[in-house]
Design a protein around this motif. Structure first.
Motif, PDB file in Angstrom:
ATOM      1  N   GLN A 182    -104.894 -70.825 -55.658  1.00 10.88           N
ATOM      2  CA  GLN A 182    -105.367 -72.188 -55.397  1.00 10.88           C
ATOM      3  C   GLN A 182    -106.741 -72.171 -54.724  1.00 10.88           C
ATOM      4  O   GLN A 182    -107.422 -73.196 -54.697  1.00 10.88           O
ATOM      5  CB  GLN A 182    -104.375 -72.917 -54.491  1.00 10.88           C
ATOM      6  N   VAL A 183    -107.106 -71.018 -54.139  1.00  7.06           N
ATOM      7  CA  VAL A 183    -108.342 -70.906 -53.360  1.00  7.06           C
ATOM      8  C   VAL A 183    -109.089 -69.656 -53.811  1.00  7.06           C
ATOM      9  O   VAL A 183    -108.481 -68.609 -54.064  1.00  7.06           O
ATOM     10  CB  VAL A 183    -108.034 -70.798 -51.847  1.00  7.06           C
ATOM     11  N   LEU A 184    -110.416 -69.767 -53.908  1.00  6.69           N
ATOM     12  CA  LEU A 184    -111.269 -68.618 -54.184  1.00  6.69           C
ATOM     13  C   LEU A 184    -112.264 -68.448 -53.049  1.00  6.69           C
ATOM     14  O   LEU A 184    -112.919 -69.410 -52.634  1.00  6.69           O
ATOM     15  CB  LEU A 184    -112.028 -68.803 -55.495  1.00  6.69           C
ATOM     16  N   ILE A 185    -112.395 -67.210 -52.552  1.00  3.81           N
ATOM     17  CA  ILE A 185    -113.391 -66.857 -51.532  1.00  3.81           C
ATOM     18  C   ILE A 185    -114.233 -65.743 -52.131  1.00  3.81           C
ATOM     19  O   ILE A 185    -113.747 -64.616 -52.322  1.00  3.81           O
ATOM     20  CB  ILE A 185    -112.727 -66.420 -50.217  1.00  3.81           C
ATOM     21  N   LEU A 186    -115.494 -66.048 -52.435  1.00  2.00           N
ATOM     22  CA  LEU A 186    -116.334 -65.148 -53.224  1.00  2.00           C
ATOM     23  C   LEU A 186    -117.667 -64.898 -52.524  1.00  2.00           C
ATOM     24  O   LEU A 186    -118.400 -65.844 -52.219  1.00  2.00           O
ATOM     25  CB  LEU A 186    -116.596 -65.761 -54.609  1.00  2.00           C
ATOM     26  N   ASP A 187    -117.975 -63.635 -52.309  1.00  2.49           N
ATOM     27  CA  ASP A 187    -119.238 -63.256 -51.680  1.00  2.49           C
ATOM     28  C   ASP A 187    -120.199 -62.776 -52.769  1.00  2.49           C
ATOM     29  O   ASP A 187    -119.967 -61.742 -53.398  1.00  2.49           O
ATOM     30  CB  ASP A 187    -118.990 -62.150 -50.651  1.00  2.49           C
ATOM     31  N   GLU A 188    -121.252 -63.523 -53.015  1.00  2.00           N
ATOM     32  CA  GLU A 188    -122.273 -63.209 -54.015  1.00  2.00           C
ATOM     33  C   GLU A 188    -121.659 -62.955 -55.403  1.00  2.00           C
ATOM     34  O   GLU A 188    -121.894 -61.919 -56.020  1.00  2.00           O
ATOM     35  CB  GLU A 188    -123.086 -61.986 -53.582  1.00  2.00           C
ATOM     36  N   VAL A 242    -113.083 -73.703 -53.695  1.00  2.00           N
ATOM     37  CA  VAL A 242    -113.991 -72.570 -53.876  1.00  2.00           C
ATOM     38  C   VAL A 242    -114.947 -72.496 -52.697  1.00  2.00           C
ATOM     39  O   VAL A 242    -115.619 -73.484 -52.374  1.00  2.00           O
ATOM     40  CB  VAL A 242    -114.811 -72.694 -55.176  1.00  2.00           C
ATOM     41  N   LEU A 243    -115.016 -71.324 -52.066  1.00  2.37           N
ATOM     42  CA  LEU A 243    -116.037 -71.030 -51.059  1.00  2.37           C
ATOM     43  C   LEU A 243    -116.826 -69.846 -51.574  1.00  2.37           C
ATOM     44  O   LEU A 243    -116.257 -68.779 -51.842  1.00  2.37           O
ATOM     45  CB  LEU A 243    -115.410 -70.686 -49.708  1.00  2.37           C
ATOM     46  N   LEU A 244    -118.139 -70.024 -51.743  1.00  3.06           N
ATOM     47  CA  LEU A 244    -118.944 -68.919 -52.258  1.00  3.06           C
ATOM     48  C   LEU A 244    -120.247 -68.792 -51.487  1.00  3.06           C
ATOM     49  O   LEU A 244    -120.820 -69.783 -51.039  1.00  3.06           O
ATOM     50  CB  LEU A 244    -119.234 -69.096 -53.751  1.00  3.06           C
ATOM     51  N   SER A 245    -120.667 -67.563 -51.318  1.00  5.04           N
ATOM     52  CA  SER A 245    -122.005 -67.302 -50.795  1.00  5.04           C
ATOM     53  C   SER A 245    -122.870 -66.853 -51.961  1.00  5.04           C
ATOM     54  O   SER A 245    -122.381 -66.278 -52.930  1.00  5.04           O
ATOM     55  CB  SER A 245    -121.968 -66.218 -49.714  1.00  5.04           C
TER      56      SER A 245
END
Length: 298
Positions: free
Chosen positions: A148-154, A181-184
């Motif tokens: 249900q959640v995505l945490i993505l770094d670059e 979605v949380l992304l850097s």
């Protein structure tokens, strides 16, 4: 939802993350931005239980990450796409992840197809993958448990323009279906297109946050025309303040108001854009530069 409350991380006398608070909501993409060393990766590691906070807390779907039953079924994480065994094939990497989540070969096949890795490519050793292929494999692993959640770094690092366009659509569809979605990213033009919310961090502190459209609208409208002098006069008569630089006019008003004045004045426009000349990139550079000066002064 991701909820971060007064999250702080200290390493001796170094404050890597300094009392940050924000939320990433379902149905939205949140861009987590900041220069190298700003504390983004440390914050993401605390959100996913890899680094214990000094104080404060981060919850995902209302619970600490480590308290979620089989976290990969709820939260897809990609913090380092290169952290994959180079001697295994792409399919083996996903198969091992699937076994950990209690999933089978069907889910592996579907996840590979979802990120565009072919049978031939998934049979290659990871050491022979390009950076872009490793990113796709990392995304496949993050999506494997249908979270249900995505945490993505670059996540766009190493992708070509076609790959970036593909990733944008994938993440937009994920959020539109109710996901968080949380992304850097350093690709600020792409973040500007996809992100509903922005959280900007510098020296471990949040320096600005809000809806992307509102942050950019607050910076006024950039406009160029075939007759800037005439347009500036018309805008001033209409009650707008106008400033001029080498690339045109900047007006603290919505684009539709500026466009309406230009139409009534009979001026042909060459450019009309919210958020100043460089949009999010310009805002990012100005805010982080100012924050750097404050850090030096402190």
């Amino acid at each position: 939802m991701i909820s971060v409350e007064n999250l702080t991380k200290r390493y001796g006398g170094l404050v890597a993350v300094d009392d940050i608070t924000f939320q990433a909501r379902p149905g939205s993409v949140t861009g987590f931005l900041g220069p190298n060393g700003a504390g983004k990766s440390t914050a993401m590691r605390m959100m996913t239980g890899l680094t214990p906070p000094t104080s404060g807390r981060a919850t995902v779907l209302g619970r600490a990450y480590k308290e979620l039953p089989t976290p990969g079924r709820h939260v897809g994480v990609m913090l380092d796409a290169s952290a994959q065994h180079p001697g295994r094939t792409g399919r083996e990497v996903l198969r091992l992840a699937a076994m950990h989540l209690g999933l089978g070969n069907d889910e592996v096949r579907q996840s590979l197809g979802r990120v565009g890795l072919t049978e031939k490519e998934s049979a290659r050793r990871v050491r022979n993958y390009s950076l872009g292929m490793r990113q796709r494999l990392g995304l496949a692993a993050a999506l494997l448990g249908r979270p249900q959640v995505l945490i993505l770094d670059e996540p766009a690092n190493g992708l070509d323009p076609q790959g970036i366009h593909w990733m944008r659509g994938l993440l937009r569809d994920f959020a539109d279906a109710g996901g968080t979605v949380l992304l850097s990213s350093h690709l600020l033009s792409e973040v500007q297109v996809i992100a509903d919310e922005i959280v900007m961090i510098g020296h471990g502190r949040i320096v600005t946050r809000g809806r992307t459209s509102e942050l950019l609208d607050a910076r006024g409208t950039r406009v160029r025309s075939l007759d800037d002098a005439r347009l500036a006069t018309a805008l001033e008569v209409a009650g707008h303040t106008v400033t001029t630089d080498r690339s045109g006019l900047v007006v603290p008003a919505p684009p539709e108001d500026v466009g309406r004045v230009a139409l009534e004045a009979g001026v042909v426009l060459l450019e009309l854009r919210a958020g100043g000349a460089g949009g999010l990139e310009e805002m990012f550079l100005e805010i982080t530069a100012a924050d750097a000066r404050e850090g030096v002064a402190a």
